[in-house]
Scaffold this active site. Structure first.
Site, short mmCIF file in Angstrom:
data_model
loop_
_atom_site.label_atom_id
_atom_site.label_comp_id
_atom_site.label_asym_id
_atom_site.label_seq_id
_atom_site.Cartn_x
_atom_site.Cartn_y
_atom_site.Cartn_z
N ARG A 88 59.13 79.31 62.04
CA ARG A 88 58.42 80.07 61.00
C ARG A 88 57.28 80.90 61.59
NH1 ARG A 88 54.66 77.95 56.36
NH2 ARG A 88 54.93 79.56 54.75
N HIS A 93 56.40 84.82 60.72
CA HIS A 93 55.10 85.26 60.20
C HIS A 93 54.36 86.15 61.19
CE1 HIS A 93 54.46 82.37 56.58
NE2 HIS A 93 55.72 82.73 56.70
N ASN A 133 49.71 81.75 55.05
CA ASN A 133 49.54 80.91 56.23
C ASN A 133 48.62 79.71 56.01
OD1 ASN A 133 51.18 82.66 57.66
ND2 ASN A 133 49.47 83.88 58.49
N HIS A 192 65.70 78.17 56.07
CA HIS A 192 65.28 77.10 55.18
C HIS A 192 66.29 75.95 55.15
CE1 HIS A 192 62.21 79.77 52.77
NE2 HIS A 192 61.91 79.65 54.06
C1 HEM Z 1 62.92 85.34 52.22
C2 HEM Z 1 61.63 85.18 52.08
C3 HEM Z 1 60.92 83.92 52.44
C4 HEM Z 1 60.04 83.26 51.65
C5 HEM Z 1 59.57 83.68 50.26
C6 HEM Z 1 59.62 82.08 52.36
C7 HEM Z 1 58.69 81.16 51.88
C8 HEM Z 1 58.46 79.94 52.47
C9 HEM Z 1 57.61 78.92 51.91
C10 HEM Z 1 56.81 79.05 50.62
C11 HEM Z 1 57.66 77.85 52.72
C12 HEM Z 1 56.94 76.52 52.53
C13 HEM Z 1 55.49 76.69 52.93
C14 HEM Z 1 54.60 75.58 52.41
O1 HEM Z 1 54.82 75.09 51.31
O2 HEM Z 1 53.65 75.23 53.14
C15 HEM Z 1 58.53 78.18 53.82
C16 HEM Z 1 58.83 77.34 54.86
C17 HEM Z 1 59.61 77.72 55.94
N1 HEM Z 1 60.09 78.98 56.19
FE1 HEM Z 1 60.22 80.49 54.87
N2 HEM Z 1 60.26 82.04 53.56
C18 HEM Z 1 61.06 83.15 53.67
C19 HEM Z 1 61.81 83.50 54.75
C20 HEM Z 1 61.84 82.83 55.94
C21 HEM Z 1 62.38 83.34 57.17
C22 HEM Z 1 62.98 84.72 57.35
C23 HEM Z 1 62.23 82.35 58.10
C24 HEM Z 1 62.61 82.34 59.56
C25 HEM Z 1 63.25 83.31 60.18
C26 HEM Z 1 61.61 81.23 57.44
C27 HEM Z 1 61.35 80.02 58.02
C28 HEM Z 1 60.76 78.95 57.37
C29 HEM Z 1 60.74 77.60 57.90
C30 HEM Z 1 61.45 77.12 59.15
C31 HEM Z 1 59.99 76.82 57.00
C32 HEM Z 1 59.61 75.34 57.14
C33 HEM Z 1 58.34 75.27 58.00
C34 HEM Z 1 57.81 73.88 58.25
O3 HEM Z 1 58.41 72.87 57.89
O4 HEM Z 1 56.70 73.80 58.85
N3 HEM Z 1 61.35 81.57 56.15
N4 HEM Z 1 58.99 79.46 53.65
#
Ligand code: HEM
Ligand SMILES: *[C@@H]1O[C@H](CO)[C@@H](O)[C@H](O)[C@H]1NC(C)=O
Ligand SMILES: *[C@@H]1O[C@H](CO)[C@@H](O)[C@H](O)[C@H]1NC(C)=O
Length: 328
Positions: free
Chosen positions: A69, A73, A101, A200
């Site tokens: 992630r 970002h 973030n 995800h």
């Molecule tokens: C399509 C739009 C996207 C949205 C709206 C989005 C939003 C989010 C949100 C809200 C979370 C949880 C954050 C939290 O509650 O602290 C999350 C986690 C995550 N996102 Fe996305 N995301 C998107 C696309 C992506 C992309 C493109 C990637 C990687 C190429 C990605 C990788 C991840 C990963 C791996 C997690 C888990 C992180 C962890 O466990 O520390 N996301 N995302």
């Protein structure tokens, strides 16, 4: 004699133009990323990074998700330039406290460990932006996902932008059109948005990120919603940081279950379920749910493309010694 002289002078002019053109072309080409960028200057780069990522994931499987992630970002905010890694100081506001973030992105200590190991192997050579790119690839691959050759040669920004981080990274409240536009804004298509969202399939989200969905939305499996409510109270401020897996089936394995969940109305975030909600991306979701291999192939291509977003190259930016601060 006179016409001969004119002929040779126009030949010289022509030759000069050709040389100029070649120079321009070569300069542009050298300003691009390449997979062998550090092959001479840091031959041990890949095993060095991989070994630290491997231990971090062995200690905590979720860390692979967090590291992946970070690269997303970083790239979405003024390009893949390591800007997300800069710490705030009394006179500098970076991206770490930006809305997408704050209390959410993690893994900075692991990036420090990787950077230290890389600095030991080849001091002052490898940028933090490139460390993020290799780290993201290794994280995916160690958690069972595809492997690819990472393009390198990015340099590190000397600036960061909290405002751009707030506006460029889409929030989980986004509807499909908003998701598509935020990816279009960095040159990625709707289909690439869908395939990158397959990230995800690993990692966790906080209650605050999915509370409105599990309490108020109708396009959600009822028993799934109930399970999530059990650890995410409805009242804002209560249990905000309680975690739930983004992929309920295999949150530490990089597979295509994310898409199968969406088809079952078990997407955790509002933004996740938007990809399969009767709109233009339903067909992409179905295709990736049905084919692990097309998911893997398209994911790799889209990650490489995301890594190409507006890098600093050549003599732009710098190679930071410490990823948390700019060089003096
Ligand atoms: C399509 C739009 C996207 C949205 C709206 C989005 C939003 C989010 C949100 C809200 C979370 C949880 C954050 C939290 O509650 O602290 C999350 C986690 C995550 N996102 Fe996305 N995301 C998107 C696309 C992506 C992309 C493109 C990637 C990687 C190429 C990605 C990788 C991840 C990963 C791996 C997690 C888990 C992180 C962890 O466990 O520390 N996301 N995302
Ligand atoms: C970015 O969002 C955060 C959190 O919502 C807010 O505190 C901050 O003022 C915003 N920064 C800019 C520059 O818009
Ligand atoms: C659900 O919607 C109602 C009515 O709009 C609102 O008052 C409530 O705060 C929402 N609940 C959540 C958890 O978002």
């Amino acid at each position: 004699m006179g016409s001969n002289l004119r002929l040779s002078s126009s030949l010289i002019t022509f030759t000069l133009w050709v040389i100029l053109l070649i120079t321009i072309t070569t300069t542009t080409t050298s300003a691009q990323l390449s997979t062998n960028f550090y092959s001479k200057s840091c031959p041990d780069l890949f095993p060095t990074v991989k070994s630290v990522v491997h231990s971090a994931i062995a200690k905590e499987a979720r860390m692979g998700a967090s590291l992946l992630r970070l690269f997303f970002h970083d790239c979405f905010v003024n390009g893949c330039d390591g800007s997300i890694l800069l710490d705030d100081t009394s006179s500098f506001t970076g991206e770490k406290r930006a809305a997408p973030n704050a209390n959410s992105v993690r893994g900075f200590d692991v990036i420090d460990q990787i950077k230290s190991a890389v600095e030991k192997a080849c001091p002052g050579v490898v940028s933090c932006a490139d460390v993020l790119a290799v780290t993201a690839r290794d994280s995916v691959s160690i958690l069972g996902g595809p492997y690819w050759n990472v393009k390198l040669g990015r340099r590190d920004a000397r600036t960061a932008s909290q405002a751009a981080a707030n506006s460029s990274i889409p929030p989980p409240t986004s509807n499909l059109n908003a998701l598509i536009s935020s990816f279009n804004a960095v040159g990625l298509s709707a289909k690439e948005m869908v395939v990158l969202s397959g990230s995800h399939t690993i990692g966790q989200a906080r209650c605050t990120s999915f509370r409105p969905r599990i309490y108020n939305e109708t396009n959600i499996d009822a028993s799934f919603a109930q399970t999530r409510k059990n650890n995410c109270p409805s009242r804002t401020g209560s249990g905000d940081n309680n975690l739930a897996p983004l992929d309920l089936q295999s949150p530490t394995f990089f597979d295509n279950n994310y898409y199968k969940n969406l088809i079952a109305n078990k997407g955790l975030l509002h933004s996740d379920q938007q990809l399969f909600n009767g709109g233009s991306t339903d067909s992409n979701v179905k295709a990736y749910a049905n084919s692990q291999s097309s998911f893997a192939a398209d994911f790799v291509a889209a990650m490489i493309k995301m890594g190409d977003i507006r890098p600093l190259t050549g003599s732009n930016g710098e190679t930071r010694k410490n990823c948390r601060r700019v060089n003096n």
